[in-house]
Design a protein around this motif. Structure first.
Motif, PDB file in Angstrom:
ATOM      1  N   GLY A  73      22.289  16.503  48.735  1.00  0.00           N
ATOM      2  CA  GLY A  73      22.782  17.313  47.497  1.00  0.00           C
ATOM      3  C   GLY A  73      23.942  16.732  47.048  1.00  0.00           C
ATOM      4  N   LEU A  74      24.092  15.275  46.626  1.00  0.00           N
ATOM      5  CA  LEU A  74      25.033  14.390  46.313  1.00  0.00           C
ATOM      6  C   LEU A  74      24.854  14.282  44.898  1.00  0.00           C
ATOM      7  N   PRO A  75      25.817  14.702  44.130  1.00  0.00           N
ATOM      8  CA  PRO A  75      25.783  14.164  42.566  1.00  0.00           C
ATOM      9  C   PRO A  75      26.075  12.582  42.517  1.00  0.00           C
ATOM     10  N   VAL A  76      25.475  12.108  41.494  1.00  0.00           N
ATOM     11  CA  VAL A  76      25.769  10.461  41.718  1.00  0.00           C
ATOM     12  C   VAL A  76      26.372   9.936  40.326  1.00  0.00           C
TER      13      VAL A  76
ATOM     14  N   LEU B 293      21.156  15.402  39.296  1.00  0.00           N
ATOM     15  CA  LEU B 293      22.431  15.158  40.206  1.00  0.00           C
ATOM     16  C   LEU B 293      23.230  14.047  39.400  1.00  0.00           C
ATOM     17  N   PHE B 294      22.449  13.307  38.211  1.00  0.00           N
ATOM     18  CA  PHE B 294      23.222  12.089  37.575  1.00  0.00           C
ATOM     19  C   PHE B 294      24.389  12.522  36.867  1.00  0.00           C
ATOM     20  N   LEU B 295      25.271  11.888  36.799  1.00  0.00           N
ATOM     21  CA  LEU B 295      26.545  12.140  35.967  1.00  0.00           C
ATOM     22  C   LEU B 295      26.963  11.048  35.078  1.00  0.00           C
ATOM     23  N   GLY B 296      26.178   9.900  34.936  1.00  0.00           N
ATOM     24  CA  GLY B 296      26.359   8.696  34.234  1.00  0.00           C
ATOM     25  C   GLY B 296      27.445   7.860  34.920  1.00  0.00           C
ATOM     26  N   MET B 297      27.732   6.849  33.920  1.00  0.00           N
ATOM     27  CA  MET B 297      28.440   5.885  34.413  1.00  0.00           C
ATOM     28  C   MET B 297      29.883   6.113  34.535  1.00  0.00           C
TER      29      MET B 297
ATOM     30  N   ARG C 237      24.794  22.531  48.367  1.00  0.00           N
ATOM     31  CA  ARG C 237      26.025  22.319  47.934  1.00  0.00           C
ATOM     32  C   ARG C 237      26.156  22.900  46.284  1.00  0.00           C
ATOM     33  N   GLN C 238      25.787  24.287  46.288  1.00  0.00           N
ATOM     34  CA  GLN C 238      25.609  24.749  44.756  1.00  0.00           C
ATOM     35  C   GLN C 238      27.133  24.983  44.228  1.00  0.00           C
ATOM     36  N   GLU C 239      28.185  25.219  45.049  1.00  0.00           N
ATOM     37  CA  GLU C 239      29.279  25.263  44.561  1.00  0.00           C
ATOM     38  C   GLU C 239      29.914  24.160  43.784  1.00  0.00           C
ATOM     39  N   TRP C 240      29.813  22.955  44.757  1.00  0.00           N
ATOM     40  CA  TRP C 240      30.253  21.565  44.237  1.00  0.00           C
ATOM     41  C   TRP C 240      29.390  21.103  43.020  1.00  0.00           C
ATOM     42  N   LEU C 241      28.087  21.390  43.019  1.00  0.00           N
ATOM     43  CA  LEU C 241      27.337  21.059  41.751  1.00  0.00           C
ATOM     44  C   LEU C 241      27.656  21.672  40.554  1.00  0.00           C
ATOM     45  N   ASP C 242      28.062  22.973  40.856  1.00  0.00           N
ATOM     46  CA  ASP C 242      28.435  23.963  39.650  1.00  0.00           C
ATOM     47  C   ASP C 242      29.690  23.279  39.116  1.00  0.00           C
TER      48      ASP C 242
END
Lengths: 550, 204
Positions: free
Chosen positions: A227-230, A246-250, A333-338
């Motif tokens: 559950g890692l954002p990237v 999960l991808f946040l970009g550059m 990790r819903q809270e962190w992803l939110d």
């Protein structure tokens, strides 16, 4: 068999199929025995030979090769080799040299290329005796591709190339000082797993090293399992598909608000194959200050070089991930992803430059999704618009000069990529400044009949320099205005079809026409000079000082 | 903070340039550098003293290791290692001062290796402090010239250095009797060619 024949045989044995080069006095004996089974691509400037070899290597993952003559020819390689060095591309460069008896006498076209390229290559050789040549070539090919990849140069004096090689010489590599570590230390990997398991706000940061380790699928699997954002560096784009939730970009100077914010908020940062360049970290002391940093890299010297590595792991990213994934517990990790999702900001008002890149994404979307399109850029505003607005779904589909930021990289790199991947569509997005730095390669494109598509974003100026002058130097515009040629006529002079697109509303149609052309083509798009690349973190500032509008 | 690195390298053209270039390019501050071939003629030993903070010193070690021709980098610090420097000092020595100079030379277990009408050349071996102390004392007589080698160093009594010792035996210059107590602080070991540094531990 003479030295020159040993050279070609060795390259063929090592699977080299193409070499980019430019002949001259000191290498005529080498060219004299060029085998027909090896494709030689005649470029128009040696810098382009090195950059084409680099583009070939990045697109295919295989060794890129280039050759130049002594003196000026060899010197012209340097910018391209340094570019490969900073972005860890495996390139083998062969340079001619004056005969050994003339070395040190300032002979015609003699330069100390061995000395000059020491700091610009992973390793280099001056071959003094022909009996050393088989071993040196084996070592050079190995070194370029082992551990952290990079350029290796072999300087070959003319008399050595012409000398008869003794029948039995020991060609086995002798590299007592070179033992790259592949497997991560198990205890360190276990520590990393524990840190990730107990983290509340972990973040994955992927860099170019993931691609070179062929480890992109593993990185995605880890992100999904734990559950890692990237976030990604410029060189890491394509590791995780752009549309992955999960991808946040550059990250970094022209990174997204979400990626830059997430790295400042995270409590564990797992960094894979990155070197934490200043363009990524902004002000180092303010970078990810709340995070425990797990840094995985095949090059031990990268760990702790720019930012502290709390859990350093030396090893091949793929091998380390294979060990790490089973140890990491599955998490949502819903809270962190939110929270991270709340950092995402709606796209701002696009200018013509960014719109052109988005239009290109619409026109070429299917190709990109299938991994059948390689997008090459030059350096400057257009490069950052591509990084921000073009969705990359696969590794090795973006070729761009990251560490060196070498304008002029695009066209020769596109040549190398198209030759390495004839089945793929190669699109070069470039600017009017960058394209003119290796413009002569349009002749190579035509001669080799390469169906490269060139999207020229022409703002009549050195856009990125102009942007800095406007934003940080009180608008004092100095030496940035480029009176360009008639680009359509110019392309046509090289036998390349070209179209002009003056109305932003016609961009998509123009791009569709360009992409439909079977041969090489150029689409000339006018972009207002005042357009900026945003967001932007000013150089040396913390990532939190991100400027989103101007 | 100063740290002494002992760097085993391939004895090949360009290796010194690579190391020196690395220090220049990365802004590492080199205090001294001594190079000589080892018991194995294909290998050379560099002893490099570097000044820097922990991060810099760690980078020095890693960047050195990254060079393909570098085989091994170790840190050698007292008391686990012996460090030695050699200096030649030309000192102003009119007849009236000679006895006093010779007394200083004696106290430091140094040697007079050249005598001229108005000057003497003194040779001293020891750790950096000892060499500096002697040079300071000779200063009052009037020093005309000083040449120092830079530090060489070797680990004490470890397995590795014993291995080197046995290879090194054959390279010790004959005719110069080693001093048994060389390991004692400040003890001189006589003159060794740089190439003979591998044998120095044997004498200790």
């Amino acid at each position: 068999m003479i030295g020159a024949e040993v050279l070609w045989n060795s390259l063929l044995q090592h699977g080299v199929e193409v070499i980019f080069g430019y002949p001259g006095g000191a290498v005529i004996p080498v060219y004299d025995v060029l085998p027909s089974s090896l494709r030689h691509v005649l470029v128009r400037h040696e810098q382009a030979a090195a950059m084409a070899a680099d583009g070939y290597a990045r697109a295919t993952g295989r060794l890129g090769a280039c050759i130049a003559t002594s003196g000026p020819g060899a010197l012209n390689l340097l910018c391209g080799l340094t570019n490969a060095f900073l972005d860890s591309a495996p390139v083998l460069a062969i340079t001619g040299q004056v005969p050994t008896g003339q070395l040190g006498r300032d002979a015609f076209q003699e330069t100390d290329i061995f000395g000059a390229t020491m700091p610009l290559t992973k390793h280099n050789y001056l071959v003094n005796r022909v009996e050393d040549l088989p071993r040196i070539l084996n070592e050079a090919v190995y070194l370029a591709q082992a551990g952290r990849k990079g350029p290796v140069l072999v300087d070959l004096p003319r008399d050595v190339a012409e000398a008869e090689v003794p029948p039995r010489v020991d060609a086995s590599p002798r590299l007592p000082g070179y033992k790259p570590r592949r497997d991560g230390h198990p205890a360190q990997v276990a520590r990393a797993a524990e840190a990730l398991a107990s983290a509340r706000k972990p973040l994955l940061l992927v860099g170019g090293g993931v691609k070179w380790a062929e480890a992109a699928p593993l990185a995605v699997r880890l992100a999904e399992k734990a559950g890692l954002p990237v976030a990604s560096t410029l060189m890491g784009l394509g590791t995780v598909p752009a549309d992955h939730p999960l991808f946040l970009g550059m990250i970094g100077m022209h990174g997204t608000v979400a990626a830059n914010r997430a790295v400042q908020e995270c409590d564990v940062l797992l960094a894979l194959g990155v070197r934490f360049s200043d363009r990524v970290t902004g002000k180092r002391e303010a970078f990810a200050t709340g995070a425990q940093i797990i840094h995985v890299d095949v090059d031990p010297a990268e760990l702790g070089k720019n930012v502290p590595a709390h859990i350093p792991i030396v090893g091949d990213v793929g091998r380390v991930l294979e060990g790490l994934i089973p140890l990491v517990p599955e998490r949502r990790r819903q809270e962190w992803l939110d929270e991270v999702d709340s950092f995402r900001s709606p796209a701002g008002q696009d200018g013509v430059g960014a719109s052109a890149v988005r239009a290109l994404a619409r026109v070429t979307g299917d190709l990109a999704r299938r991994g059948d399109l390689i997008l090459v850029t030059d350096v400057g505003q257009h490069q950052m618009w591509v990084a921000q607005h073009y969705p990359f779904y696969h590794p090795r589909t973006l070729l761009t000069s990251g560490g060196l930021g070498a304008m002029g990289y695009g066209l020769p790199a596109a040549v190398g990529a198209q030759i390495g991947c004839p089945g793929k569509r190669v699109v070069l997005v470039t600017g009017d400044g960058s394209l003119q730095i290796n413009l002569q390669e349009l002749a190579t494109v035509r001669q080799e009949d390469l169906p490269i598509k060139i999207v020229l974003l022409d703002n009549g100026s050195l856009g990125m320099v102009r942007q800095w002058q406007e934003m940080f130097f009180d608008g004092n515009l100095v030496a940035v205005s480029l009176g360009g040629p008639d680009w359509v006529k110019l392309a046509e002079a090289y036998g390349i079809k070209a179209w002009r697109c003056s109305d932003p509303g016609e961009l998509e149609d123009g791009l569709a026409t360009l992409m439909a052309e079977p041969g090489p083509g150029l689409l000339h798009c006018r972009v207002p000079a005042e357009e900026k690349v945003l967001p932007m973190v000013p150089a040396g500032e913390p990532l939190a000082r991100i400027i989103v509008s101007w | 903070m100063k740290r002494t690195f002992s760097v085993l390298v391939e004895n090949q053209p360009g290796v010194l340039t690579r190391v020196a270039g690395l220090f220049g390019r990365r802004g590492f501050n080199i205090q001294s550098l001594a190079v000589g071939v080892t018991q194995d003629p294909s290998l050379s030993r560099m002893t490099i003293v570097v000044d820097g903070d922990d991060r810099v010193l760690e980078q020095v070690q890693k960047q050195l290791n990254k060079l393909v021709n570098v085989i091994k980098v170790s840190v050698l610090e007292a008391p686990e290692a012996i460090g030695r420097e050699l200096a030649l000092v030309r000192v102003h020595a009119p007849p009236a001062q000679r006895t006093a100079i010779m007394q200083v030379v004696d106290i430091f277990r140094a040697k007079i290796v050249d005598v001229a009408r108005r000057s003497l050349v003194v040779e001293i071996t020891g750790d950096e402090d000892k060499v500096s102390a002697m040079v300071d004392l000779l200063r009052e007589f009037g020093i005309m010239e000083v040449v120092r080698t830079g530090k060489i160093a070797m680990a004490r009594g470890s397995k590795e250095s014993r291995g080197g010792m046995w290879h090194g035996q054959s390279t010790i210059r004959s005719g110069r009797r080693p001093r048994a107590l060389a390991r004692l602080a400040g003890g001189g070991t006589g003159v060794w060619e740089p190439g003979e540094c591998a044998g120095a531990e044997l004498e200790g």
